[in-house]
Design an enzyme around this catalytic site. Structure first.
Site, PDB file in Angstrom:
ATOM      1  N   ASP A 178      -2.833   8.236   4.310  1.00  0.00           N
ATOM      2  CA  ASP A 178      -2.851   6.898   4.907  1.00  0.00           C
ATOM      3  C   ASP A 178      -1.571   6.161   4.522  1.00  0.00           C
ATOM      4  O   ASP A 178      -1.588   5.004   4.134  1.00  0.00           O
ATOM      5  CB  ASP A 178      -4.083   6.122   4.432  1.00  0.00           C
ATOM      6  CG  ASP A 178      -4.359   4.872   5.253  1.00  0.00           C
ATOM      7  OD1 ASP A 178      -3.924   4.810   6.424  1.00  0.00           O
ATOM      8  OD2 ASP A 178      -5.003   3.948   4.727  1.00  0.00           O
ATOM      9  N   LEU A 179      -0.459   6.865   4.638  1.00  0.00           N
ATOM     10  CA  LEU A 179       0.823   6.326   4.204  1.00  0.00           C
ATOM     11  C   LEU A 179       1.417   5.449   5.307  1.00  0.00           C
ATOM     12  O   LEU A 179       1.962   5.937   6.288  1.00  0.00           O
ATOM     13  CB  LEU A 179       1.778   7.475   3.866  1.00  0.00           C
ATOM     14  CG  LEU A 179       3.070   7.095   3.154  1.00  0.00           C
ATOM     15  CD1 LEU A 179       2.770   6.472   1.794  1.00  0.00           C
ATOM     16  CD2 LEU A 179       3.958   8.313   2.992  1.00  0.00           C
TER      17      LEU A 179
END
Length: 138
Positions: free
Chosen positions: A33-34
């Site tokens: 979830d960068l």
């Protein structure tokens, strides 16, 4: 089925997931979830990534969240140019496959819309809009 979402987007996302998974490169531990809100400047290191999900997959998968967050929605053309520029920079800086990043991002945009639907009982029109723009770029 495709639920409340456009059939062509759901079918394209399913096809892309299947194709990309079947031909995936080296598997790495990914953040998962960068995106802009999960990256901070820090004192101990120049950058600190927050809220990791801990997924395993190819590096190109990781780019989806970066393309899904903070994009212009004024017009499909503007969104496509903005997304293409991000892809070009990531390709140049990281050496990742541009088409694979684009494919993963499109499929993840539809998946993100599904998550919103599951949580809130309505679709995420912004993610479906992005999914269509990214599909048109493929």
């Amino acid at each position: 089925g495709t639920g409340p979402f456009p059939t062509h987007l759901v079918e394209a996302a399913e096809r892309l997931f299947n194709e990309l998974l079947a031909s995936a490169g080296s598997q790495l531990l990914l953040h998962g979830d960068l995106h802009h809100w999960n990256i901070l400047s820090a004192r101990r290191e120049p950058w600190l990534a927050l809220d990791p999900k801990g997924l395993v997959g190819e590096a190109e998968y990781e780019i989806g969240a970066l393309l899904r967050n903070k994009f212009p929605t004024h017009s499909p053309g503007e969104t496509a140019r903005f997304s293409a520029r991000r892809l070009d920079i990531l390709h140049e800086m990281l050496g990742l496959d541009r088409q694979r990043m684009l494919g993963w991002a499109m499929a993840q945009a539809v998946l993100s819309a599904w998550w919103t639907y599951e949580d809130h009982h309505h679709g995420d029109e912004e993610m479906l809009y992005l999914a269509q723009v990214l599909l048109d770029m493929l």
